[in-house]
Design an enzyme around this catalytic site. Structure first.
Site, short mmCIF file in Angstrom:
data_model
loop_
_atom_site.label_atom_id
_atom_site.label_comp_id
_atom_site.label_asym_id
_atom_site.label_seq_id
_atom_site.Cartn_x
_atom_site.Cartn_y
_atom_site.Cartn_z
CG ASP A 130 15.74 36.07 25.76
OD1 ASP A 130 15.50 36.57 26.62
OD2 ASP A 130 15.34 34.84 25.39
NE ARG B 115 10.20 32.57 22.08
CZ ARG B 115 10.11 31.83 23.20
NH1 ARG B 115 9.90 30.32 22.87
NH2 ARG B 115 10.40 32.14 24.25
CG ASN C 140 10.13 43.60 25.11
OD1 ASN C 140 11.39 43.87 24.79
ND2 ASN C 140 9.67 42.40 25.61
CB SER D 134 9.89 43.52 21.06
OG SER D 134 8.91 43.08 22.21
CB THR D 135 5.71 46.41 19.27
OG1 THR D 135 6.02 45.03 18.57
CG2 THR D 135 6.14 47.50 18.29
CG HIS E 289 16.24 44.30 31.86
ND1 HIS E 289 16.35 43.51 30.71
CD2 HIS E 289 15.26 44.34 32.34
CE1 HIS E 289 15.19 42.96 30.77
NE2 HIS E 289 14.56 43.29 31.80
CD1 TRP F 253 23.79 36.69 34.17
CD2 TRP F 253 23.14 38.46 35.60
NE1 TRP F 253 25.08 37.29 34.64
CE2 TRP F 253 24.50 38.15 35.79
CE3 TRP F 253 22.51 39.35 36.40
CZ2 TRP F 253 25.08 39.01 36.51
CZ3 TRP F 253 23.16 40.00 36.94
CH2 TRP F 253 24.60 39.94 37.38
C1 FPP Z 1 15.63 40.32 27.02
O1 FPP Z 1 15.86 39.42 28.26
C2 FPP Z 1 16.02 41.48 27.18
C3 FPP Z 1 15.30 42.60 26.90
C4 FPP Z 1 14.06 42.75 26.71
C5 FPP Z 1 16.08 44.03 26.92
C6 FPP Z 1 17.53 44.05 26.31
C7 FPP Z 1 18.00 45.38 26.63
C8 FPP Z 1 19.40 45.41 27.24
C9 FPP Z 1 20.35 44.40 27.14
C10 FPP Z 1 19.76 46.65 27.32
C11 FPP Z 1 20.49 47.34 26.22
C12 FPP Z 1 20.52 48.57 26.03
C13 FPP Z 1 20.59 49.23 24.86
C14 FPP Z 1 20.91 50.74 24.90
C15 FPP Z 1 20.73 48.71 23.62
P1 FPP Z 1 14.69 38.86 29.01
O2 FPP Z 1 14.25 40.07 30.08
O3 FPP Z 1 13.40 38.39 28.16
O4 FPP Z 1 15.25 38.03 29.84
P2 FPP Z 1 14.55 36.54 30.41
O5 FPP Z 1 14.36 35.79 29.04
O6 FPP Z 1 15.72 35.92 31.03
O7 FPP Z 1 13.56 36.93 31.31
#
Ligand code: FPP
Length: 252
Positions: free
Chosen positions: A35, A202, A83, A80-81, A52, A40
């Site tokens: 997360d 969580r 997302n 996730s489902t 990402h 970032w």
């Molecule tokens: C949550 O951060 C992250 C995700 C929904 C995507 C995670 C995916 C990667 C790190 C790419 C990895 C790739 C593979 C192949 C496994 P967020 O977007 O919710 O961050 P935030 O809470 O700061 O908004």
């Protein structure tokens, strides 16, 4: 009795000598909630998708590090489902990142030691990603390590899916062992350690069955910033814990 670990915002750089990390059977499986990519990027004035992309770099670096350490099983929450509710541009960017990762792992097969398992409802994925993910799963099936990538994954749906599989087989009674055998992670032991970055405390519908006795560690560090040294420190902290699985600590 510590069930939860809370990481420091900044790593402890006191310069004290650190014991070399020796991984043994107490730490066979680490699960990650990656997360903080969006924040970032936002902190740098970038669009979330670039967070990402940076998250992907951190993922590849940390997976190599886990492999070097000798961690046998790793599970990551990639999508996730829930997302799908994100803006289309962000969903598309994530799907493209995942597709290019799968293509790269196919092209460079042999570089890593992992058997890949894409856990979740594959039917809901874009057909091209699903097909290529299945190719990678088949190619890598005999590899000695396991990398579970949760994609279109939700834990409630997984448990319901497992129960329906048993019903389809005509069982008269559902047992814990039988249900566990139908989870997407049936090939892996339960995680010993769950690490969630990004400062939220969580589980977000992730591995709810599997995490029953897992040690939990939450850190404010955003996923792209999690360094290999910080992971080592988390693992050291894990080794300082006493797992009782509901029994007594020995100190009572
Ligand atoms: C949550 O951060 C992250 C995700 C929904 C995507 C995670 C995916 C990667 C790190 C790419 C990895 C790739 C593979 C192949 C496994 P967020 O977007 O919710 O961050 P935030 O809470 O700061 O908004």
């Amino acid at each position: 009795m510590a069930f939860l670990g809370f990481g420091k915002k900044t790593p402890d750089k006191t310069g004290e000598e650190k014991q070399p990390l020796v991984i043994d059977g107490r730490l066979r499986h680490i699960a990650f909630i990656m997360d903080g990519n969006g924040r970032w990027a936002k902190r740098r004035g970038m669009i979330r998708s670039l967070g990402h992309a940076e998250g992907m770099k951190a993922f590849e670096r940390l997976m190599d590090h886990c492999s070097d350490l000798g961690i046998e099983h790793v599970t990551v929450y990639a999508f996730s489902t829930e997302n799908w509710k994100r803006p289309k541009q962000e969903v598309d960017a994530l799907m493209n990142l995942l597709s290019s990762y799968v293509e790269r792992e196919i092209r460079e097969f042999g570089k890593h030691r992992s058997a890949y398992h894409f856990i979740g409802d594959k039917a809901g994925l874009p057909a091209s990603l699903r097909e290529r993910a299945e190719v990678l799963e088949r190619m890598s099936a005999d590899q000695p390590e396991t990398l579970n990538i949760a994609l279109n994954y939700g834990s409630h749906a997984e448990i319901v899916h497992a129960a329906n599989e048993l019903l389809r087989e005509g069982v008269s009674e559902i047992t814990e062992k039988a249900l566990e055998g139908k989870l997407y992670t049936a090939h892996s032991p339960a995680p010993d350690l769950l690490i969630r970055t990004g400062g939220e405390y969580r589980l977000s519908n992730y591995l709810l069955w599997q995490l029953a006795y897992t040690e939990l560690y939450f850190t404010d560090i955003l996923w792209p910033d999690l360094s290999n040294d910080e992971l080592d420190d988390i693992i050291r902290e894990f080794y300082g814990r006493h797992r009782t699985y509901g029994g007594v600590t020995g100190e009572k």
